[in-house]
Design a protein around this motif. Structure first.
Motif, PDB file in Angstrom:
ATOM      1  N   VAL A 135     -10.822 -45.430 -19.692  1.00  0.00           N
ATOM      2  CA  VAL A 135     -11.933 -44.685 -20.206  1.00  0.00           C
ATOM      3  C   VAL A 135     -11.748 -44.142 -21.591  1.00  0.00           C
ATOM      4  CG1 VAL A 135     -13.335 -42.357 -19.703  1.00  0.00           C
ATOM      5  CG2 VAL A 135     -12.678 -43.856 -17.780  1.00  0.00           C
ATOM      6  N   VAL A 136     -10.483 -43.634 -21.848  1.00  0.00           N
ATOM      7  CA  VAL A 136     -10.166 -43.420 -23.024  1.00  0.00           C
ATOM      8  C   VAL A 136     -10.085 -44.559 -24.309  1.00  0.00           C
ATOM      9  CG1 VAL A 136      -8.256 -42.248 -24.691  1.00  0.00           C
ATOM     10  CG2 VAL A 136      -8.616 -41.568 -22.278  1.00  0.00           C
ATOM     11  N   LEU A 137      -9.611 -45.474 -23.781  1.00  0.00           N
ATOM     12  CA  LEU A 137      -9.604 -46.754 -24.654  1.00  0.00           C
ATOM     13  C   LEU A 137     -11.237 -47.219 -24.996  1.00  0.00           C
ATOM     14  CD1 LEU A 137      -6.594 -48.565 -23.279  1.00  0.00           C
ATOM     15  CD2 LEU A 137      -6.836 -47.579 -25.409  1.00  0.00           C
ATOM     16  N   SER A 138     -12.113 -47.068 -24.082  1.00  0.00           N
ATOM     17  CA  SER A 138     -13.528 -47.463 -24.138  1.00  0.00           C
ATOM     18  C   SER A 138     -14.115 -46.753 -25.303  1.00  0.00           C
ATOM     19  CB  SER A 138     -14.283 -47.206 -22.870  1.00  0.00           C
ATOM     20  OG  SER A 138     -14.417 -45.782 -22.717  1.00  0.00           O
ATOM     21  N   PHE A 139     -13.439 -45.762 -25.998  1.00  0.00           N
ATOM     22  CA  PHE A 139     -14.189 -45.181 -27.034  1.00  0.00           C
ATOM     23  C   PHE A 139     -13.507 -45.550 -28.239  1.00  0.00           C
ATOM     24  CE2 PHE A 139     -14.892 -41.905 -23.616  1.00  0.00           C
ATOM     25  CZ  PHE A 139     -16.387 -41.744 -23.770  1.00  0.00           C
ATOM     26  N   PRO A 140     -14.035 -45.799 -29.437  1.00  0.00           N
ATOM     27  CA  PRO A 140     -13.477 -46.313 -30.652  1.00  0.00           C
ATOM     28  C   PRO A 140     -12.602 -45.264 -31.004  1.00  0.00           C
ATOM     29  CG  PRO A 140     -15.944 -46.411 -30.875  1.00  0.00           C
ATOM     30  CD  PRO A 140     -15.652 -45.718 -29.747  1.00  0.00           C
ATOM     31  N   SER A 141     -11.411 -45.479 -31.417  1.00  0.00           N
ATOM     32  CA  SER A 141     -10.174 -44.526 -31.575  1.00  0.00           C
ATOM     33  C   SER A 141     -10.391 -43.630 -32.663  1.00  0.00           C
ATOM     34  CB  SER A 141      -8.995 -45.578 -32.012  1.00  0.00           C
ATOM     35  OG  SER A 141      -8.632 -46.227 -30.906  1.00  0.00           O
ATOM     36  N   PHE A 142     -10.874 -44.015 -33.846  1.00  0.00           N
ATOM     37  CA  PHE A 142     -11.381 -43.140 -34.980  1.00  0.00           C
ATOM     38  C   PHE A 142     -12.241 -42.053 -34.531  1.00  0.00           C
ATOM     39  CE2 PHE A 142     -12.873 -41.931 -39.132  1.00  0.00           C
ATOM     40  CZ  PHE A 142     -11.743 -41.125 -39.635  1.00  0.00           C
ATOM     41  N   VAL A 143     -13.489 -42.539 -33.802  1.00  0.00           N
ATOM     42  CA  VAL A 143     -14.468 -41.754 -33.617  1.00  0.00           C
ATOM     43  C   VAL A 143     -13.961 -40.685 -32.439  1.00  0.00           C
ATOM     44  CG1 VAL A 143     -16.646 -41.553 -32.564  1.00  0.00           C
ATOM     45  CG2 VAL A 143     -16.088 -43.331 -33.922  1.00  0.00           C
ATOM     46  N   LEU A 148     -12.270 -34.859 -31.270  1.00  0.00           N
ATOM     47  CA  LEU A 148     -11.337 -34.112 -30.964  1.00  0.00           C
ATOM     48  C   LEU A 148     -10.764 -33.015 -32.158  1.00  0.00           C
ATOM     49  CD1 LEU A 148      -9.003 -36.430 -28.766  1.00  0.00           C
ATOM     50  CD2 LEU A 148     -10.539 -34.497 -27.943  1.00  0.00           C
ATOM     51  N   ALA A 149     -10.590 -33.677 -33.442  1.00  0.00           N
ATOM     52  CA  ALA A 149     -10.447 -32.832 -34.578  1.00  0.00           C
ATOM     53  C   ALA A 149     -11.436 -31.935 -34.570  1.00  0.00           C
ATOM     54  CB  ALA A 149     -10.008 -33.775 -35.567  1.00  0.00           C
ATOM     55  N   ALA A 150     -12.607 -32.014 -34.543  1.00  0.00           N
ATOM     56  CA  ALA A 150     -13.558 -31.407 -34.980  1.00  0.00           C
ATOM     57  C   ALA A 150     -13.732 -30.142 -33.969  1.00  0.00           C
ATOM     58  CB  ALA A 150     -14.983 -32.200 -35.111  1.00  0.00           C
ATOM     59  N   ALA A 151     -13.350 -30.590 -32.423  1.00  0.00           N
ATOM     60  CA  ALA A 151     -13.633 -29.505 -31.484  1.00  0.00           C
ATOM     61  C   ALA A 151     -12.392 -28.534 -31.648  1.00  0.00           C
ATOM     62  CB  ALA A 151     -13.512 -30.118 -30.271  1.00  0.00           C
ATOM     63  N   LEU A 152     -11.248 -29.055 -32.287  1.00  0.00           N
ATOM     64  CA  LEU A 152     -10.016 -28.275 -32.148  1.00  0.00           C
ATOM     65  C   LEU A 152     -10.018 -27.294 -33.585  1.00  0.00           C
ATOM     66  CD1 LEU A 152      -7.312 -30.626 -31.142  1.00  0.00           C
ATOM     67  CD2 LEU A 152      -8.102 -28.806 -29.819  1.00  0.00           C
ATOM     68  N   GLY A 153     -10.736 -27.893 -34.526  1.00  0.00           N
ATOM     69  CA  GLY A 153     -10.816 -26.971 -35.749  1.00  0.00           C
ATOM     70  C   GLY A 153     -10.195 -27.933 -36.806  1.00  0.00           C
ATOM     71  N   PRO A 154     -10.793 -27.818 -38.176  1.00  0.00           N
ATOM     72  CA  PRO A 154     -10.491 -28.709 -39.219  1.00  0.00           C
ATOM     73  C   PRO A 154      -9.025 -28.159 -39.806  1.00  0.00           C
ATOM     74  CG  PRO A 154     -12.135 -27.468 -39.813  1.00  0.00           C
ATOM     75  CD  PRO A 154     -11.982 -26.825 -38.462  1.00  0.00           C
TER      76      PRO A 154
END
Length: 296
Positions: A135-143, A148-154
């Motif tokens: 499931v994790v690999l089904s998403f484009p890695s960079f996207v 995740l980075a946006a959710a955690l904070g820049p």
């Protein structure tokens, strides 16, 4: 037989494939691998020696010399507030390469343990773990890393964690494949028949014998991790000003590319050269550890 005479006669010195001498001999046979190793040694030296070899404080402002062209006073020119770009590139090696190494260390550590456990245990546990990884690999890695980075904070730490999480499934699959192959070996079967705990089997038999391809993959991934972290900084989700980080420097310098070409160019070259160095070394290690590649 010395290495020199062995090379002259076209033979391989009689050394263990795990010995340091044999490893060095194999590295010397590949000029590109030696180039990659040389680049990495230089980058690591810059990381350690940056406080002593940087001619200026990387955060020192000098508005009287803002956007100055490369010269003997400022080898790589200055930025929009007069900071010396050469000094910031040197200090940026500490940030960018450290982040790349940390990303690979986290993803390799967690991924190897999870994958080895999954392959050794098998059954429903293995199926559940691998379906989640799929499931994790089904998403484009960079996207996914951006999300995740946006959710955690820049900031740089969150960007590093986001990339590490995205890279974990790759090591899980690699370690699981090695574990599936190794658990059929006689010494593993003997340990299981004597009732050895699975944690002990993983620690003593599975993981040590599975590390060669994992280390090769990790070496190749360091360059990718540096590029990805720089890309997140470029779009504002990684390092923030005034941190000296290559991706953030390129992001700020793109606004000055047409008139002050040196601003984004030198940090970009630092990213390129470092990534190429790790990729060349990783390719060389892959050729050394993969028997199918040795005859080429």
């Amino acid at each position: 037989m010395s290495l020199e005479s062995a090379e002259a006669e076209g033979t391989t010195p009689a050394r263990s494939s795990s010995g340091v001498g044999y490893l060095w001999y194999q590295l010397r046979r590949s000029p590109l691998t030696m180039v990659g190793l040389g680049i990495i040694v230089v980058v690591l030296f810059i990381m350690v020696a940056a406080p002593w070899i940087a001619p200026y404080n990387p955060d020192k402002l000098d508005l009287l010399h803002r956007l100055a062209a490369p010269s003997l006073a400022h080898f790589f020119g200055t930025d929009e507030v007069g900071r010396d770009i050469f000094s910031r590139v040197l200090w940026g090696a500490r940030t960018s390469v450290t982040v790349g190494l940390a990303i690979v260390a986290i993803s390799m550590g967690f991924g190897t343990v999870i994958g080895a456990f999954s392959g050794l245990v098998g059954g429903r546990v293995d199926t559940l773990i691998m379906r989640f990884m799929d499931v994790v690999l089904s998403f484009p890695s960079f996207v996914m890393a951006m999300a995740l980075a946006a959710a955690l904070g820049p900031n740089l730490i969150n960007a590093m964690l986001a990339i590490a999480v995205v890279r974990i499934p790759f090591y899980v699959r690699l370690a699981r494949g090695q574990a599936l192959s190794l658990r059929s070996k006689p010494y593993v079967k003997a340990a299981m028949s004597f009732g050895a705990p699975r944690v002990q089997i993983m620690r003593r038999h599975i993981m040590p014998n599975a590390m060669a391809p994992i280390i090769v993959q990790a070496t190749l991934d360091i360059g990718l991790a540096i590029l990805t972290a720089s890309a997140l900084s470029f779009i504002g989700l990684g390092a923030q000003q005034p941190t000296a980080e290559w991706g953030a420097m390129v992001a700020t310098g793109r606004d000055y590319l047409l008139d002050q070409w040196w601003y984004p160019t030198f940090p970009g070259l630092a990213i390129l050269i470092t990534a190429v160095g790790f990729n060349l070394l990783g390719d060389g290690l892959r050729d050394m550890f993969d028997p199918r590649m040795r005859g080429r």
